[in-house]
Design a protein around this motif. Structure first.
Motif, PDB file in Angstrom:
ATOM      1  N   GLN A 100       0.832  -1.211   0.000  1.00 52.21           N
ATOM      2  CA  GLN A 100       0.000   0.000   0.000  1.00 52.21           C
ATOM      3  C   GLN A 100       0.865   1.260   0.000  1.00 52.21           C
ATOM      4  OE1 GLN A 100      -2.392   0.340   3.532  1.00 52.21           O
ATOM      5  NE2 GLN A 100      -2.966   2.445   3.063  1.00 52.21           N
ATOM      6  N   ALA A 101       1.888   1.275   0.867  1.00 51.45           N
ATOM      7  CA  ALA A 101       2.749   2.460   0.957  1.00 51.45           C
ATOM      8  C   ALA A 101       3.521   2.656  -0.350  1.00 51.45           C
ATOM      9  CB  ALA A 101       3.707   2.324   2.132  1.00 51.45           C
ATOM     10  N   ARG A 103       2.792   1.547  -3.426  1.00 54.02           N
ATOM     11  CA  ARG A 103       1.917   1.934  -4.544  1.00 54.02           C
ATOM     12  C   ARG A 103       1.442   3.372  -4.408  1.00 54.02           C
ATOM     13  NH1 ARG A 103       0.632  -1.997  -8.112  1.00 54.02           N
ATOM     14  NH2 ARG A 103       0.653  -4.157  -7.382  1.00 54.02           N
ATOM     15  N   SER A 104       1.093   3.794  -3.192  1.00 58.79           N
ATOM     16  CA  SER A 104       0.560   5.158  -3.082  1.00 58.79           C
ATOM     17  C   SER A 104       1.670   6.178  -3.308  1.00 58.79           C
ATOM     18  CB  SER A 104      -0.184   5.382  -1.760  1.00 58.79           C
ATOM     19  OG  SER A 104       0.706   5.388  -0.694  1.00 58.79           O
ATOM     20  N   GLN A 107       2.123   6.397  -7.063  1.00 57.53           N
ATOM     21  CA  GLN A 107       1.015   7.136  -7.653  1.00 57.53           C
ATOM     22  C   GLN A 107       1.203   8.635  -7.438  1.00 57.53           C
ATOM     23  OE1 GLN A 107      -2.785   5.773  -6.105  1.00 57.53           O
ATOM     24  NE2 GLN A 107      -3.001   4.626  -8.018  1.00 57.53           N
ATOM     25  N   ALA A 108       1.651   9.005  -6.243  1.00 54.92           N
ATOM     26  CA  ALA A 108       1.868  10.422  -5.942  1.00 54.92           C
ATOM     27  C   ALA A 108       2.958  10.987  -6.847  1.00 54.92           C
ATOM     28  CB  ALA A 108       2.229  10.606  -4.473  1.00 54.92           C
ATOM     29  N   VAL A 126       7.123   9.139   3.684  1.00 51.74           N
ATOM     30  CA  VAL A 126       5.990   8.224   3.607  1.00 51.74           C
ATOM     31  C   VAL A 126       6.118   7.152   4.690  1.00 51.74           C
ATOM     32  CG1 VAL A 126       4.807   6.543   2.121  1.00 51.74           C
ATOM     33  CG2 VAL A 126       5.841   8.583   1.105  1.00 51.74           C
ATOM     34  N   ASP A 130       1.553   2.338   6.546  1.00 52.54           N
ATOM     35  CA  ASP A 130       0.217   2.751   6.093  1.00 52.54           C
ATOM     36  C   ASP A 130       0.249   3.735   4.911  1.00 52.54           C
ATOM     37  OD1 ASP A 130       0.755   5.259   7.184  1.00 52.54           O
ATOM     38  OD2 ASP A 130      -0.412   4.910   9.001  1.00 52.54           O
ATOM     39  N   GLY A 131       1.453   4.158   4.499  1.00 56.16           N
ATOM     40  CA  GLY A 131       1.560   5.001   3.305  1.00 56.16           C
ATOM     41  C   GLY A 131       1.222   6.474   3.527  1.00 56.16           C
ATOM     42  N   ARG A 132       0.976   6.861   4.772  1.00 54.68           N
ATOM     43  CA  ARG A 132       0.639   8.265   5.044  1.00 54.68           C
ATOM     44  C   ARG A 132       1.805   9.195   4.728  1.00 54.68           C
ATOM     45  NH1 ARG A 132      -0.191  10.045  10.500  1.00 54.68           N
ATOM     46  NH2 ARG A 132       0.830   8.066  10.955  1.00 54.68           N
ATOM     47  N   ARG A 133       1.507  10.391   4.186  1.00 52.05           N
ATOM     48  CA  ARG A 133       2.529  11.418   3.930  1.00 52.05           C
ATOM     49  C   ARG A 133       2.836  12.144   5.234  1.00 52.05           C
ATOM     50  NH1 ARG A 133       1.968  13.639  -1.604  1.00 52.05           N
ATOM     51  NH2 ARG A 133       3.334  15.324  -0.911  1.00 52.05           N
TER      52      ARG A 133
END
Ligand code: WAQ
Ligand code: MG
Ligand code: MG
Ligand code: MG
Length: 259
Positions: A100-101, A103-104, A107-108, A126, A130-133
């Motif tokens: 998830q992290a 891929r996101s 994408q960003a 990141v 959990d991929g949070r910025r």
């Protein structure tokens, strides 16, 4: 390098569009030449003519200088951008980043990670799970500086990169940046591809992988690119900023060039 040692940094922009940046360490006798080179580089950049160029020169506290080596370098041949991104994704998973992290973040980067839909001036932070910025300012990101190659290591690196046809500024600068980032507290891996429209290569770097290049991580002509630093959950982000922006780092040995 001659003492005292200075950090010299350049940043060029047109409005809120980041055009170019550079960061070096040098003795006083080299600063005028480096400054001229940085201005020339800002004015000749494929992203266009900047409307502002900033140069900053600051003395480094030599008692706190850190010496590190470069990661090993490897190139993974790929036939398409999709194949390149899949291979980079696989590398990130191997480095312990969640799918998830990874891929996101990709994408960003692909969509322009800054709020204006363009490339950021610095890197995204990141959360590796959990991929949070986590960067404090999504346009600026964190800009790694105060690092350079020592002269002897620079000569060895130039010779070794020459032998494999890779002796260009992009590779040299990315290696030095990745070396510092891999020594930063809390960073598990880095993903990067250039925002220069004519440079399609990128890399994944991690302590367990070294610096793994992929010749195609974006289509030619694309001017969105950037960097993501993946952090262990719970990393002290303020301390990480301090290290990446302020800690002076000299690279004094090169890594291996792996097949
Ligand atoms: N600190 C943090 N982020 C940075 C920095 C820095 N010092 N310099 C650049 N970035 C970010 C910023 O978002 C840029 O838009 C983006 O990275 C791309 O920067 O092995 O040339 O200098 O063939 O265009 C990688 C592959 C080349 C090299 C990377 O990046 C190879 C490159 P660029
Ligand atoms: Mg750079
Ligand atoms: Mg650069
Ligand atoms: Mg660039």
């Amino acid at each position: 390098m001659k003492e005292p040692l200075f950090s010299i940094r350049m940043r060029a922009a047109r409005g809120d569009r980041h055009i170019s940046g550079a960061e070096r360490l040098a003795g006083a006798d080299c600063l005028d030449g480096l400054a001229a080179g940085m201005v020339k580089r800002a004015l000749g950049h494929p992203k266009g003519l900047p409307d502002s160029i900033s140069l900053t020169i600051e003395e480094i506290d030599l008692s706190r200088l850190m010496r590190i080596g470069l990661p090993d370098i490897r190139t993974v041949g790929v036939d398409s951008v999709a194949q390149g991104r899949n291979a980079a994704l696989a590398g990130l998973l191997r480095a312990g980043i969640s799918e998830q992290a990874a891929r996101s973040a990709m994408q960003a980067l692909a969509g322009g990670a800054a709020p204006n839909g363009e490339s950021m001036r610095g890197a995204m932070l990141v959360d590796a799970l959990d991929g949070r910025r986590l960067e404090f300012d999504a346009a600026r990101g964190v800009r790694v500086s105060r690092m350079d190659l020592e002269e002897r290591a620079a000569a060895v690196l130039a010779r070794e990169l020459q032998a494999i046809g890779l002796n260009n500024t992009h590779v040299q600068e990315a290696l030095v940046l990745a070396a510092k980032v891999l020594h930063a507290p809390g960073v598990l891996a880095e993903l990067c591809w250039s925002d220069d429209p004519d440079y399609t290569a990128g890399y994944v770097a991690a302590p367990c992988l070294g610096y793994v290049r992929f010749p195609l991580l974006k289509p030619r002509g694309e001017d969105r690119g950037g960097r993501a630093f993946f952090l262990a959950p719970g990393t002290d982000v303020t301390g990480l900023y301090r290290f990446l922006e302020k800690q002076a780092v000299l690279v004094d040995r090169v890594g291996r060039m792996l097949p």
